[in-house]
Design a protein around this motif. Sequence first.
Motif, PDB file in Angstrom:
ATOM      1  N   ASP A 132      39.349  57.390  41.889  1.00 29.47           N
ATOM      2  CA  ASP A 132      38.934  56.308  40.999  1.00 29.47           C
ATOM      3  C   ASP A 132      39.989  56.110  39.920  1.00 29.47           C
ATOM      4  OD1 ASP A 132      36.477  55.880  42.322  1.00 29.47           O
ATOM      5  OD2 ASP A 132      35.574  57.545  41.233  1.00 29.47           O
ATOM      6  N   TYR A 133      40.095  54.871  39.454  1.00 32.88           N
ATOM      7  CA  TYR A 133      41.074  54.546  38.423  1.00 32.88           C
ATOM      8  C   TYR A 133      40.519  53.420  37.559  1.00 32.88           C
ATOM      9  CZ  TYR A 133      45.510  53.317  36.234  1.00 32.88           C
ATOM     10  OH  TYR A 133      46.504  53.088  35.324  1.00 32.88           O
ATOM     11  N   LYS A 134      40.661  53.551  36.250  1.00 32.38           N
ATOM     12  CA  LYS A 134      40.263  52.487  35.329  1.00 32.38           C
ATOM     13  C   LYS A 134      41.523  51.861  34.749  1.00 32.38           C
ATOM     14  CE  LYS A 134      37.322  51.264  31.486  1.00 32.38           C
ATOM     15  NZ  LYS A 134      36.334  51.716  30.524  1.00 32.38           N
ATOM     16  N   VAL A 135      41.633  50.546  34.851  1.00 29.03           N
ATOM     17  CA  VAL A 135      42.811  49.810  34.403  1.00 29.03           C
ATOM     18  C   VAL A 135      42.911  49.874  32.881  1.00 29.03           C
ATOM     19  CG1 VAL A 135      43.954  47.562  34.386  1.00 29.03           C
ATOM     20  CG2 VAL A 135      42.660  48.290  36.406  1.00 29.03           C
ATOM     21  N   THR A 136      44.092  50.290  32.402  1.00 32.77           N
ATOM     22  CA  THR A 136      44.334  50.442  30.966  1.00 32.77           C
ATOM     23  C   THR A 136      45.265  49.338  30.465  1.00 32.77           C
ATOM     24  OG1 THR A 136      46.273  51.848  31.254  1.00 32.77           O
ATOM     25  CG2 THR A 136      44.117  52.951  31.190  1.00 32.77           C
ATOM     26  N   VAL A 137      45.423  49.261  29.172  1.00 30.52           N
ATOM     27  CA  VAL A 137      46.255  48.223  28.575  1.00 30.52           C
ATOM     28  C   VAL A 137      47.708  48.320  29.043  1.00 30.52           C
ATOM     29  CG1 VAL A 137      46.813  49.467  26.439  1.00 30.52           C
ATOM     30  CG2 VAL A 137      46.680  46.959  26.434  1.00 30.52           C
ATOM     31  N   SER A 138      48.194  49.499  29.325  1.00 29.07           N
ATOM     32  CA  SER A 138      49.585  49.633  29.797  1.00 29.07           C
ATOM     33  C   SER A 138      49.771  49.088  31.211  1.00 29.07           C
ATOM     34  CB  SER A 138      50.045  51.091  29.716  1.00 29.07           C
ATOM     35  OG  SER A 138      49.275  51.896  30.560  1.00 29.07           O
ATOM     36  N   ASP A 139      48.678  48.828  31.917  1.00 32.47           N
ATOM     37  CA  ASP A 139      48.749  48.241  33.259  1.00 32.47           C
ATOM     38  C   ASP A 139      48.843  46.718  33.235  1.00 32.47           C
ATOM     39  OD1 ASP A 139      48.411  50.736  34.616  1.00 32.47           O
ATOM     40  OD2 ASP A 139      46.246  50.611  34.263  1.00 32.47           O
ATOM     41  N   ILE A 140      48.584  46.123  32.076  1.00 35.12           N
ATOM     42  CA  ILE A 140      48.447  44.675  31.973  1.00 35.12           C
ATOM     43  C   ILE A 140      49.768  44.035  31.542  1.00 35.12           C
ATOM     44  CG2 ILE A 140      47.172  42.811  30.806  1.00 35.12           C
ATOM     45  CD1 ILE A 140      45.521  44.552  32.796  1.00 35.12           C
ATOM     46  N   ASN A 141      50.102  42.906  32.160  1.00 32.54           N
ATOM     47  CA  ASN A 141      51.335  42.196  31.806  1.00 32.54           C
ATOM     48  C   ASN A 141      51.025  40.972  30.950  1.00 32.54           C
ATOM     49  OD1 ASN A 141      50.466  40.149  33.542  1.00 32.54           O
ATOM     50  ND2 ASN A 141      51.916  40.664  35.163  1.00 32.54           N
ATOM     51  N   TYR A 142      52.053  40.203  30.656  1.00 31.06           N
ATOM     52  CA  TYR A 142      51.910  39.014  29.805  1.00 31.06           C
ATOM     53  C   TYR A 142      50.977  37.960  30.397  1.00 31.06           C
ATOM     54  CZ  TYR A 142      55.318  37.197  33.097  1.00 31.06           C
ATOM     55  OH  TYR A 142      55.953  36.829  34.240  1.00 31.06           O
ATOM     56  N   GLY A 143      50.721  38.014  31.684  1.00 30.77           N
ATOM     57  CA  GLY A 143      49.818  37.055  32.329  1.00 30.77           C
ATOM     58  C   GLY A 143      48.351  37.427  32.184  1.00 30.77           C
ATOM     59  N   GLY A 144      48.090  38.596  31.578  1.00 29.24           N
ATOM     60  CA  GLY A 144      46.712  39.019  31.370  1.00 29.24           C
ATOM     61  C   GLY A 144      46.095  39.760  32.551  1.00 29.24           C
ATOM     62  N   HIS A 145      46.903  40.085  33.527  1.00 25.48           N
ATOM     63  CA  HIS A 145      46.413  40.858  34.674  1.00 25.48           C
ATOM     64  C   HIS A 145      47.375  42.015  34.954  1.00 25.48           C
ATOM     65  CE1 HIS A 145      48.698  37.400  36.559  1.00 25.48           C
ATOM     66  NE2 HIS A 145      49.431  38.448  36.854  1.00 25.48           N
ATOM     67  N   MET A 146      47.020  42.847  35.916  1.00 26.83           N
ATOM     68  CA  MET A 146      47.859  44.009  36.224  1.00 26.83           C
ATOM     69  C   MET A 146      49.235  43.555  36.694  1.00 26.83           C
ATOM     70  SD  MET A 146      47.287  47.157  38.904  1.00 26.83           S
ATOM     71  CE  MET A 146      46.268  48.189  37.864  1.00 26.83           C
ATOM     72  N   GLY A 147      50.261  44.186  36.142  1.00 28.48           N
ATOM     73  CA  GLY A 147      51.622  43.888  36.550  1.00 28.48           C
ATOM     74  C   GLY A 147      51.896  44.375  37.965  1.00 28.48           C
ATOM     75  N   ASN A 148      52.770  43.663  38.658  1.00 28.88           N
ATOM     76  CA  ASN A 148      53.004  43.981  40.070  1.00 28.88           C
ATOM     77  C   ASN A 148      53.592  45.367  40.289  1.00 28.88           C
ATOM     78  OD1 ASN A 148      55.655  43.559  39.263  1.00 28.88           O
ATOM     79  ND2 ASN A 148      55.965  41.757  40.540  1.00 28.88           N
ATOM     80  N   GLU A 149      54.376  45.868  39.336  1.00 27.08           N
ATOM     81  CA  GLU A 149      54.980  47.195  39.501  1.00 27.08           C
ATOM     82  C   GLU A 149      53.947  48.318  39.445  1.00 27.08           C
ATOM     83  OE1 GLU A 149      54.427  46.843  35.172  1.00 27.08           O
ATOM     84  OE2 GLU A 149      54.932  45.440  36.758  1.00 27.08           O
ATOM     85  N   ARG A 150      52.777  48.033  38.891  1.00 25.05           N
ATOM     86  CA  ARG A 150      51.747  49.060  38.734  1.00 25.05           C
ATOM     87  C   ARG A 150      51.101  49.439  40.068  1.00 25.05           C
ATOM     88  NH1 ARG A 150      52.750  51.440  34.058  1.00 25.05           N
ATOM     89  NH2 ARG A 150      50.653  52.259  34.049  1.00 25.05           N
ATOM     90  N   ALA A 151      51.171  48.563  41.048  1.00 24.69           N
ATOM     91  CA  ALA A 151      50.575  48.865  42.353  1.00 24.69           C
ATOM     92  C   ALA A 151      51.166  50.149  42.925  1.00 24.69           C
ATOM     93  CB  ALA A 151      50.786  47.707  43.324  1.00 24.69           C
ATOM     94  N   LEU A 152      52.483  50.298  42.821  1.00 26.38           N
ATOM     95  CA  LEU A 152      53.111  51.505  43.362  1.00 26.38           C
ATOM     96  C   LEU A 152      52.677  52.748  42.596  1.00 26.38           C
ATOM     97  CD1 LEU A 152      56.693  50.214  44.173  1.00 26.38           C
ATOM     98  CD2 LEU A 152      54.777  50.581  45.735  1.00 26.38           C
ATOM     99  N   LEU A 153      52.400  52.590  41.307  1.00 21.91           N
ATOM    100  CA  LEU A 153      51.900  53.725  40.530  1.00 21.91           C
ATOM    101  C   LEU A 153      50.495  54.115  40.978  1.00 21.91           C
ATOM    102  CD1 LEU A 153      53.254  52.775  37.009  1.00 21.91           C
ATOM    103  CD2 LEU A 153      54.094  54.562  38.530  1.00 21.91           C
ATOM    104  N   LEU A 154      49.683  53.135  41.334  1.00 21.25           N
ATOM    105  CA  LEU A 154      48.348  53.449  41.865  1.00 21.25           C
ATOM    106  C   LEU A 154      48.469  54.227  43.178  1.00 21.25           C
ATOM    107  CD1 LEU A 154      46.355  50.121  41.308  1.00 21.25           C
ATOM    108  CD2 LEU A 154      46.363  52.170  39.875  1.00 21.25           C
TER     109      LEU A 154
END
Length: 133
Positions: free
Chosen positions: A5-27
Motif C-alpha cells: 500500500d502507498y499513500k500519495v504525498t505532496v512530494s509526489d505531486i507536480n505543477y499540474g496537481g497530479h502525480m509526476g510521471n517520474e514517480r511511477a518508477l519510484l512506486l
Amino acid sequence: MFSVDYKVTVSDINYGGHMGNERALLLFQQARIDLFKSLGVSEINVGDNIGTIQKDAHVYYRAEIYLGDKLKITIKGVEIKKTSINFIYIVKNESDKVVLEGSTTIVGFDYERKRVTKFSEKFLNTLEDIFIK
C-alpha cells in the motif's frame, strides 16, 4: 503476486496537481524493495553479494493520481530469463481503478567488481516459487 500500500504525498505531486510521471518508477521500486525485504534480501544484496541494477523500464499511465490517494502497488508477475528478471506491475487506487501499469527489467550486478553478473539459483528459485509455480 505481491502487493504493498502507498499513500500519495505532496512530494509526489507536480505543477499540474497530479502525480509526476517520474514517480511511477519510484512506486515500482518501492514494491520491489518491500518484496525483497519480505524475502530477507535487499536490492544491494539478493544473495551471494549480488545486487540489482535496473536495465529497462516501461510505464503506462491509465489515470491521474492525486494528493492523498491510497494506492495498491502489485507485482503481478515476473519473467525470469538467463541474466535478467522482468517485474510486471499494476497500480490501483482505492476505487479499484487501474492508474498505472508497467514493467522493470533488472540484472544482477556485482557492485564490488562493477559488472553485470548472474543471480543466484536460490534467489531465482524463490521468485519462481512466489510468482510462477
